[in-house]
Write a protein that holds these residues in place. Structure first.
Motif, PDB file in Angstrom:
ATOM      1  N   VAL A 140       0.846  -1.190   0.000  1.00  0.00           N
ATOM      2  CA  VAL A 140       0.000   0.000   0.000  1.00  0.00           C
ATOM      3  C   VAL A 140       0.885   1.245   0.000  1.00  0.00           C
ATOM      4  CG1 VAL A 140      -1.901  -1.117   1.225  1.00  0.00           C
ATOM      5  CG2 VAL A 140      -0.167   0.123   2.522  1.00  0.00           C
ATOM      6  N   PRO A 155       0.099   7.295   3.500  1.00  0.00           N
ATOM      7  CA  PRO A 155      -0.591   8.585   3.363  1.00  0.00           C
ATOM      8  C   PRO A 155       0.399   9.738   3.213  1.00  0.00           C
ATOM      9  CG  PRO A 155      -1.598   7.269   5.089  1.00  0.00           C
ATOM     10  CD  PRO A 155      -0.349   6.547   4.692  1.00  0.00           C
ATOM     11  N   ASN A 186      -9.381  -2.679   6.065  1.00  0.00           N
ATOM     12  CA  ASN A 186      -8.968  -1.543   5.226  1.00  0.00           C
ATOM     13  C   ASN A 186      -8.293  -0.443   6.039  1.00  0.00           C
ATOM     14  OD1 ASN A 186      -9.981  -2.617   2.750  1.00  0.00           O
ATOM     15  ND2 ASN A 186     -12.047  -2.075   3.426  1.00  0.00           N
ATOM     16  N   LEU A 193      -7.967   3.556   5.331  1.00  0.00           N
ATOM     17  CA  LEU A 193      -7.725   3.576   3.893  1.00  0.00           C
ATOM     18  C   LEU A 193      -8.991   3.358   3.083  1.00  0.00           C
ATOM     19  CD1 LEU A 193      -4.466   1.400   3.842  1.00  0.00           C
ATOM     20  CD2 LEU A 193      -4.678   3.871   4.163  1.00  0.00           C
ATOM     21  N   ALA A 235      -5.142  10.102   4.626  1.00  0.00           N
ATOM     22  CA  ALA A 235      -6.098   9.244   5.328  1.00  0.00           C
ATOM     23  C   ALA A 235      -6.290   9.731   6.754  1.00  0.00           C
ATOM     24  CB  ALA A 235      -5.593   7.801   5.352  1.00  0.00           C
TER      25      ALA A 235
END
Length: 217
Positions: free
Chosen positions: A47, A50, A123, A140, A147
């Motif tokens: 991922v 942020p 998530n 997320l 985020a």
């Protein structure tokens, strides 16, 4: 983000805790992380981190820990009786470990995304291990480049799913105004008014807390 202001607040908090005979066993402000280190971690996690978190990692510190504890004999107002310490921390290197822990809770206890409690664990990206099985995490869900921060409780904590801040820089700016209390939800809950209110550093509770503790931040 004003790095020097955050560092100054840390100095003020630490000095005041020591002045009232509390303990400050640790202040670690590690070197900023490199973009290469962040990319490698993102690849491990699968991922993107942020944006505001990456800003703090690259401009302030890739590894931060500040631990303080109030003296045991300090008389506290009833509304702050659950507050006993401050333990903000994060580490780029430990993110995969924290994520493994979060996913472990999902696999073992919170597997059902259709359940209103379980789904809050899904998530997310854990960045701070509270120490009691709970986590501070990035939400997320909406897939944006930044985020909000939420609390994940493993045992029906009142703060489960609470939105603590809109993004990481806001978290640091607001949390530092209340001396980085926590990370347990019962320590920062007095400075919220609802599950979506976020930590309010300018509310009546925060003003009373600073006045009681003698903090000019």
């Amino acid at each position: 983000m004003n790095d020097e202001l955050i560092k100054k607040r840390i100095e003020i908090i630490a000095a005041r805790i020591q002045e009232i005979n509390g303990e400050v066993p640790e202040i670690i402000i590690g070197e900023p992380a490199s973009l290469e280190q962040i990319t490698q971690t993102e690849e491990k996690l699968g991922v993107k981190l942020p944006d505001s978190f990456k800003t703090v990692l690259t401009e302030f510190s890739g590894h931060f820990s500040f631990r303080w504890f109030l003296p045991d004999n300090l008389e506290q107002p009833d509304e702050f009786r659950e507050i006993f310490s401050g333990t903000p921390n994060w580490s780029l290197d430990l993110l995969p470990q924290f994520e493994e822990g979060r996913k472990g809770w999902i696999d073992a206890v919170f597997p059902n995304p259709e359940d209103s409690y379980d789904v809050i664990w899904h998530n997310k990206l854990a960045f701070c291990e509270v120490g009691n099985g709970d986590y501070l995490a990035f939400d997320l869900e909406d897939g944006t480049t930044d985020a909000p921060i939420v609390y994940l409780s493993h045992d029906d904590g009142e703060g489960h799913g609470y939105k603590i801040a809109n993004h990481f820089i806001e978290l640091l700016e607001n949390w530092s105004r209340i001396a980085f209390v926590g990370c347990e939800d019962w320590q920062w809950l007095p400075f919220t008014t609802s599950p979506t209110s976020r930590i309010d550093p300018d509310g009546e509770a925060a003003n009373r807390f600073r006045e009681w503790l003698g903090l000019g931040i």
